[in-house]
Design an enzyme around this catalytic site. Structure first.
Site, PDB file in Angstrom:
ATOM      1  N   TRP A 250       8.062 105.382  47.464  1.00 32.77           N
ATOM      2  CA  TRP A 250       7.527 105.074  48.786  1.00 32.77           C
ATOM      3  C   TRP A 250       7.095 106.435  49.317  1.00 32.77           C
ATOM      4  O   TRP A 250       7.922 107.218  49.788  1.00 32.77           O
ATOM      5  CB  TRP A 250       8.636 104.459  49.625  1.00 32.77           C
ATOM      6  CG  TRP A 250       8.290 104.125  51.033  1.00 32.77           C
ATOM      7  CD1 TRP A 250       8.505 104.889  52.149  1.00 32.77           C
ATOM      8  CD2 TRP A 250       7.684 102.932  51.499  1.00 32.77           C
ATOM      9  NE1 TRP A 250       8.062 104.237  53.260  1.00 32.77           N
ATOM     10  CE2 TRP A 250       7.555 103.039  52.906  1.00 32.77           C
ATOM     11  CE3 TRP A 250       7.225 101.767  50.871  1.00 32.77           C
ATOM     12  CZ2 TRP A 250       7.000 102.029  53.686  1.00 32.77           C
ATOM     13  CZ3 TRP A 250       6.678 100.773  51.650  1.00 32.77           C
ATOM     14  CH2 TRP A 250       6.575 100.898  53.031  1.00 32.77           C
TER      15      TRP A 250
ATOM     16  N   ASN B  57      15.069 110.664  45.681  1.00 32.21           N
ATOM     17  CA  ASN B  57      14.854 109.869  46.883  1.00 32.21           C
ATOM     18  C   ASN B  57      15.324 110.718  48.053  1.00 32.21           C
ATOM     19  O   ASN B  57      16.444 111.221  48.029  1.00 32.21           O
ATOM     20  CB  ASN B  57      15.667 108.570  46.795  1.00 32.21           C
ATOM     21  CG  ASN B  57      15.747 107.848  48.121  1.00 32.21           C
ATOM     22  OD1 ASN B  57      14.774 107.843  48.874  1.00 32.21           O
ATOM     23  ND2 ASN B  57      16.886 107.252  48.401  1.00 32.21           N
ATOM     24  N   GLY B  58      14.461 110.889  49.053  1.00 34.11           N
ATOM     25  CA  GLY B  58      14.832 111.707  50.205  1.00 34.11           C
ATOM     26  C   GLY B  58      13.686 112.643  50.557  1.00 34.11           C
ATOM     27  O   GLY B  58      12.558 112.448  50.097  1.00 34.11           O
TER      28      GLY B  58
ATOM     29  N   HIS C 154       7.065  88.548  92.816  1.00 35.99           N
ATOM     30  CA  HIS C 154       5.667  88.112  92.911  1.00 35.99           C
ATOM     31  C   HIS C 154       5.424  86.837  92.116  1.00 35.99           C
ATOM     32  O   HIS C 154       4.281  86.502  91.802  1.00 35.99           O
ATOM     33  CB  HIS C 154       4.742  89.238  92.438  1.00 35.99           C
ATOM     34  CG  HIS C 154       4.903  90.487  93.250  1.00 35.99           C
ATOM     35  ND1 HIS C 154       4.465  90.577  94.560  1.00 35.99           N
ATOM     36  CD2 HIS C 154       5.506  91.663  92.969  1.00 35.99           C
ATOM     37  CE1 HIS C 154       4.778  91.778  95.041  1.00 35.99           C
ATOM     38  NE2 HIS C 154       5.418  92.449  94.094  1.00 35.99           N
TER      39      HIS C 154
ATOM     40  N   ARG D  70      12.601  99.095  48.066  1.00 38.39           N
ATOM     41  CA  ARG D  70      12.724 100.435  48.648  1.00 38.39           C
ATOM     42  C   ARG D  70      11.412 101.209  48.606  1.00 38.39           C
ATOM     43  O   ARG D  70      11.322 102.325  49.126  1.00 38.39           O
ATOM     44  CB  ARG D  70      13.788 101.241  47.891  1.00 38.39           C
ATOM     45  CG  ARG D  70      15.160 100.628  47.940  1.00 38.39           C
ATOM     46  CD  ARG D  70      16.150 101.458  47.158  1.00 38.39           C
ATOM     47  NE  ARG D  70      16.312 102.761  47.749  1.00 38.39           N
ATOM     48  CZ  ARG D  70      17.105 103.032  48.771  1.00 38.39           C
ATOM     49  NH1 ARG D  70      17.817 102.076  49.303  1.00 38.39           N
ATOM     50  NH2 ARG D  70      17.191 104.248  49.257  1.00 38.39           N
TER      51      ARG D  70
ATOM     52  N   LYS E  13      11.949  89.668  70.694  1.00 34.61           N
ATOM     53  CA  LYS E  13      12.898  89.456  69.593  1.00 34.61           C
ATOM     54  C   LYS E  13      13.522  88.072  69.711  1.00 34.61           C
ATOM     55  O   LYS E  13      13.622  87.347  68.744  1.00 34.61           O
ATOM     56  CB  LYS E  13      14.028  90.499  69.605  1.00 34.61           C
ATOM     57  CG  LYS E  13      13.739  91.863  69.090  1.00 34.61           C
ATOM     58  CD  LYS E  13      13.550  91.975  67.596  1.00 34.61           C
ATOM     59  CE  LYS E  13      12.117  91.724  67.229  1.00 34.61           C
ATOM     60  NZ  LYS E  13      11.240  92.874  67.155  1.00 34.61           N
TER      61      LYS E  13
ATOM     62  N   LYS F 298       4.941  89.095  58.133  1.00 33.91           N
ATOM     63  CA  LYS F 298       5.351  90.482  58.354  1.00 33.91           C
ATOM     64  C   LYS F 298       4.143  91.335  58.724  1.00 33.91           C
ATOM     65  O   LYS F 298       4.234  92.221  59.558  1.00 33.91           O
ATOM     66  CB  LYS F 298       6.016  91.024  57.085  1.00 33.91           C
ATOM     67  CG  LYS F 298       6.564  92.439  57.237  1.00 33.91           C
ATOM     68  CD  LYS F 298       7.753  92.473  58.181  1.00 33.91           C
ATOM     69  CE  LYS F 298       8.223  93.867  58.504  1.00 33.91           C
ATOM     70  NZ  LYS F 298       8.951  93.921  59.785  1.00 33.91           N
TER      71      LYS F 298
ATOM     72  N   GLU G  13      10.949  85.231  68.959  1.00 35.42           N
ATOM     73  CA  GLU G  13      10.422  85.097  67.598  1.00 35.42           C
ATOM     74  C   GLU G  13      11.462  84.643  66.583  1.00 35.42           C
ATOM     75  O   GLU G  13      11.114  83.960  65.630  1.00 35.42           O
ATOM     76  CB  GLU G  13       9.685  86.352  67.132  1.00 35.42           C
ATOM     77  CG  GLU G  13      10.522  87.545  66.789  1.00 35.42           C
ATOM     78  CD  GLU G  13       9.690  88.722  66.277  1.00 35.42           C
ATOM     79  OE1 GLU G  13       8.697  88.521  65.579  1.00 35.42           O
ATOM     80  OE2 GLU G  13      10.071  89.867  66.587  1.00 35.42           O
TER      81      GLU G  13
ATOM     82  N   GLU H   6      10.605  93.903  74.707  1.00 40.89           N
ATOM     83  CA  GLU H   6      11.015  93.801  73.306  1.00 40.89           C
ATOM     84  C   GLU H   6      12.192  92.830  73.153  1.00 40.89           C
ATOM     85  O   GLU H   6      12.245  92.056  72.199  1.00 40.89           O
ATOM     86  CB  GLU H   6      11.366  95.198  72.775  1.00 40.89           C
ATOM     87  CG  GLU H   6      11.857  95.250  71.345  1.00 40.89           C
ATOM     88  CD  GLU H   6      10.867  94.736  70.304  1.00 40.89           C
ATOM     89  OE1 GLU H   6       9.702  94.449  70.645  1.00 40.89           O
ATOM     90  OE2 GLU H   6      11.276  94.587  69.145  1.00 40.89           O
TER      91      GLU H   6
ATOM     92  N   CYS I 200      12.729 105.679  48.584  1.00 43.91           N
ATOM     93  CA  CYS I 200      12.371 105.419  47.186  1.00 43.91           C
ATOM     94  C   CYS I 200      13.615 104.860  46.507  1.00 43.91           C
ATOM     95  O   CYS I 200      14.690 104.843  47.093  1.00 43.91           O
ATOM     96  CB  CYS I 200      11.991 106.706  46.476  1.00 43.91           C
ATOM     97  SG  CYS I 200      10.654 107.600  47.263  1.00 43.91           S
TER      98      CYS I 200
HETATM   99  O1  M6R Z   1       2.615  96.093  61.397  1.00 45.56           O
HETATM  100  P1  M6R Z   1       2.456  96.172  62.895  1.00 45.56           P
HETATM  101  O2  M6R Z   1       3.412  97.082  63.548  1.00 45.56           O
HETATM  102  O3  M6R Z   1       1.037  96.511  63.275  1.00 45.56           O
HETATM  103  O4  M6R Z   1       2.730  94.728  63.420  1.00 45.56           O
HETATM  104  C1  M6R Z   1       2.542  94.412  64.761  1.00 45.56           C
HETATM  105  C2  M6R Z   1       3.177  93.095  65.102  1.00 45.56           C
HETATM  106  O5  M6R Z   1       2.623  92.082  64.324  1.00 45.56           O
HETATM  107  C3  M6R Z   1       4.686  93.119  64.896  1.00 45.56           C
HETATM  108  O6  M6R Z   1       5.294  94.139  65.637  1.00 45.56           O
HETATM  109  C4  M6R Z   1       5.291  91.782  65.320  1.00 45.56           C
HETATM  110  O7  M6R Z   1       5.208  91.640  66.698  1.00 45.56           O
HETATM  111  C5  M6R Z   1       6.745  91.675  64.844  1.00 45.56           C
HETATM  112  N1  M6R Z   1       6.992  90.381  64.322  1.00 45.56           N
HETATM  113  C6  M6R Z   1       7.720  91.920  65.906  1.00 45.56           C
HETATM  114  O8  M6R Z   1       9.021  91.749  65.493  1.00 45.56           O
END
Ligand code: M6R
Length: 611
Positions: A74, A100-101, A507, A27, A488, A606, A491, A484, A2
């Site tokens: 939040w 906040n906390g 394989h 926040r 990363k 996002k 993307e 992952e 928050c």
């Molecule tokens: O909000 P979510 O965790 O459901 O989102 C899932 C994916 O869209 C999200 O993890 C996406 O792969 C990110 N851009 C990864 O960095």
């Protein structure tokens, strides 16, 4: 997470509080409120939703007063509604608090205060503070706050005003950020520097276990522990407001990577008592848990990778079979579930269309559905039978970093809780894992504080940023970490990268290996370590440059890999948490070197709320 603010001076408080809150909306933004001392009363205004709702409510009718506090929320304890929004008042309406906390022992405090005759209005942990200060008040607000906080376990940054001391704001901090801004004849308070930069650049950073009194003569600091006076010079902030929002980091992504120790702590907080996990929030009785005979984990993207790590933990700790699926696949297949199936949907946003559809699909077949999400009140959290929140705070960078680490923590906690209830691990065994989980924040901090390691990652980025393909490999929990790492990198840097289970190389994918294709191998200690070493041999023999992520103290890996990024040692299943951090940094530095916008990569959003 928050945001809190405070103002005391000669100007009208409300516009300043609202303006400061607008800089803290990142926040949290499910509700907001302000309390201003007006004409012998504390006038509180709260609204659900974005700060704009509060601004609208106050547009033509603001308190006339020069002392006030404010909050943007939040939600963690209690739904995002007007009653739970801050500020909170004591029984008499003479004390107002923003916080906040998380107050870990709020239930015990609440019960005791109710016994003493206090009446609670909200479901929040914060309201106990207002009543606690009321209970401790004997003519000195500072003393009341300081005494009250001695009983509090958990994290807090708070601001308190009282009708009995109208020219004062008392604030204090433990494990949540807090700063004071020093102006001419006025003082400011906020969770973060950007909130006050419009008014002053003289900033006093409040440290843990410190109490601060803001009054007409300025700002006085003292220790919460022994009451001693603390002298500290303010810093003069020269950043522009935009970079200040990032606390001096160049990008939100980097800031969020560095916030991971905090995200881990927050996600662990309040979830254990005397060495045992207490997860009442998931709303599963011991009987339900003992009846579970299958677990499904369903998620997308990075959340799916966190879910994969959970498969290893749940199967190993509980011996319940786990299936994991990508939500966009799961929703259209015909999986076999019933009322003994626990379906765990993992989603940072709680709004991902495929994950929601997957959860509804499981519900139709009477599965018990559980959400792991970062957003209180999100659709996923509302529709699930139970929720385990990750308390990572809002994540602004599109690339998930701190939320993934928090998801893994929440999933470990859930897996361990199932094991504790089903007694598939001894009490001592559960305690040992819990202790290890508690140590992960320090391990991640160690990586982030290691300048030599950060330098190595940057050198690696300098050397390989112009490559067009990367391979990431791993086994066991190193496999989701490899996936992952590849996600990363692709993307945010737009480099083609693939993650593979290292044993799968031969394989097919090994055909891609050649000197131009760097290989990143996740090779932390564990029962498959030797196997990963063999895979490193295989790719080295084909001319690949290999960078390994390995456990500190590994004396062999350096003989095989060209570069080694060491991470602190932990038990095998938990090693996904430290291992992912160098890979996040690696993609960050490579993307920066390529001039990419790491916070808003092309074509991505996002939260993917459409199919
Ligand atoms: O909000 P979510 O965790 O459901 O989102 C899932 C994916 O869209 C999200 O993890 C996406 O792969 C990110 N851009 C990864 O960095």
């Amino acid at each position: 997470m928050c945001g809190i603010v405070g103002y005391l001076g000669k100007r009208q408080a409300t516009p300043i509080l609202l303006d400061s809150l607008s800089k803290l909306e990142y926040r949290g933004y499910d509700s907001a409120g302000v309390a201003v001392i007006e004409d012998g009363k504390i006038r509180v205004t709260k609204k659900v939703g974005y700060l704009n709702q509060l601004k609208q409510a106050l547009k033509d009718d603001q308190a006339v007063g020069v002392t006030g506090i404010g909050h943007t929320r939040w939600a963690t304890h209690g739904a995002p509604n007007e009653v739970n929004a801050h500020p909170h008042l004591d029984c008499t309406g003479r004390i107002a608090v923003v916080h906040n906390g998380i107050i870990e022992n709020y239930l015990a405090l609440r019960e005791r205060l109710i016994e003493c005759g206090h009446t609670f209005k909200s479901d929040t942990d914060t309201e106990v503070l207002a009543h606690l200060f009321e209970e401790n008040y004997a003519g000195d607000l500072k003393q009341a706050v300081s005494n009250g906080l001695k009983e509090v376990e958990g994290s807090f940054a708070i601001a308190v005003i009282s009708l009995d001391d109208q020219d004062t704001i008392i604030a204090a901090r433990k494990d949540s950020p807090l700063i004071a801004g020093i102006g001419k004849g006025e003082s400011f308070l906020a969770s973060d520097i950007p909130a006050v930069l419009e008014y002053t650049r003289d900033i006093l950073v409040i440290e843990d276990n410190e109490l601060v009194v803001l009054n007409g003569s300025g700002v006085e600091l003292s220790s919460l522990i022994d009451g001693s006076t603390i002298k500290r010079e303010p810093i003069v902030v020269k950043w522009d407001v935009r970079s200040a929002e990032k606390s001096g980091y160049e990008d939100f992504m980097l800031k969020e990577i560095f916030e991971q120790p905090h995200a881990i702590r927050e996600t662990m907080m309040g979830r254990s008592y005397q060495g045992r996990l207490v997860l009442d929030e998931i709303k599963l009785s011991d009987k339900d848990i003992k009846a579970i005979d299958k677990v499904f984990v369903v998620a997308c993207g990075t959340s799916y990778h966190a879910g994969l790590v959970a498969k290893y933990a749940i199967e190993s700790w509980t011996r319940i079979p786990v299936e994991i699926d990508i939500a966009s696949e799961f929703r259209y297949r015909d999986p076999i579930l019933d009322d003994k199936t626990l379906m765990i949907s993992v989603s940072q946003s709680g709004e991902t269309a495929d994950t929601l559809a997957g959860m509804r699909h499981a519900k139709e077949q009477n599965a018990i559905v559980m959400a792991i999400t970062n957003v209180v009140g999100s659709t996923l959290s509302r529709e699930a039978d139970g929720v385990l929140y990750t308390h990572a705070g809002p994540e602004i960078g599109v690339a998930a970093t701190k939320t993934m680490v928090a998801q893994m923590m929440a999933l470990y906690l859930l897996a361990l809780y199932l094991a504790q209830v089903r007694k598939s691990i001894s009490l001592e065994g559960c305690r040992r894992i819990l202790r290890e989980l508690r140590g992960l924040d320090v391990m991640v901090q160690e990586i982030l504080d290691d300048e030599v390691e950060l330098g190595l990652i940057q050198q690696y980025a300098d050397k390989h940023f112009d490559k067009s393909d990367f391979l990431f490999i791993g086994r066991g929990v190193g496999y989701p970490v490899a996936l992952e790492g590849a996600l990363k990198l692709k993307e945010i840097s737009y480099i083609h990268a693939e993650g593979y289970a290292a044993g799968e190389l031969k394989h097919g994918p090994i055909a891609l290996v050649e000197p131009r294709v760097p290989v990143v191998a996740v090779a932390c200690e564990g029962h498959v370590y030797e196997k990963v070493l063999s895979n490193i041999h295989e790719v080295k023999a084909r001319g690949a440059n290999v960078c390994a992520v390995a456990s500190k103290g590994d004396k062999d890996i350096g003989k095989y890999a060209d570069e080694v990024l060491y991470v602190p040692r932990t038990s095998e299943i938990l090693s996904a948490v430290p291992a992912v951090v160098p890979l996040q940094l690696m993609s960050y530095y490579i993307a920066k070197k390529r001039g990419c916008n790491v916070d808003q990569p092309r074509n991505l959003a996002k939260s993917v709320t459409v199919e």
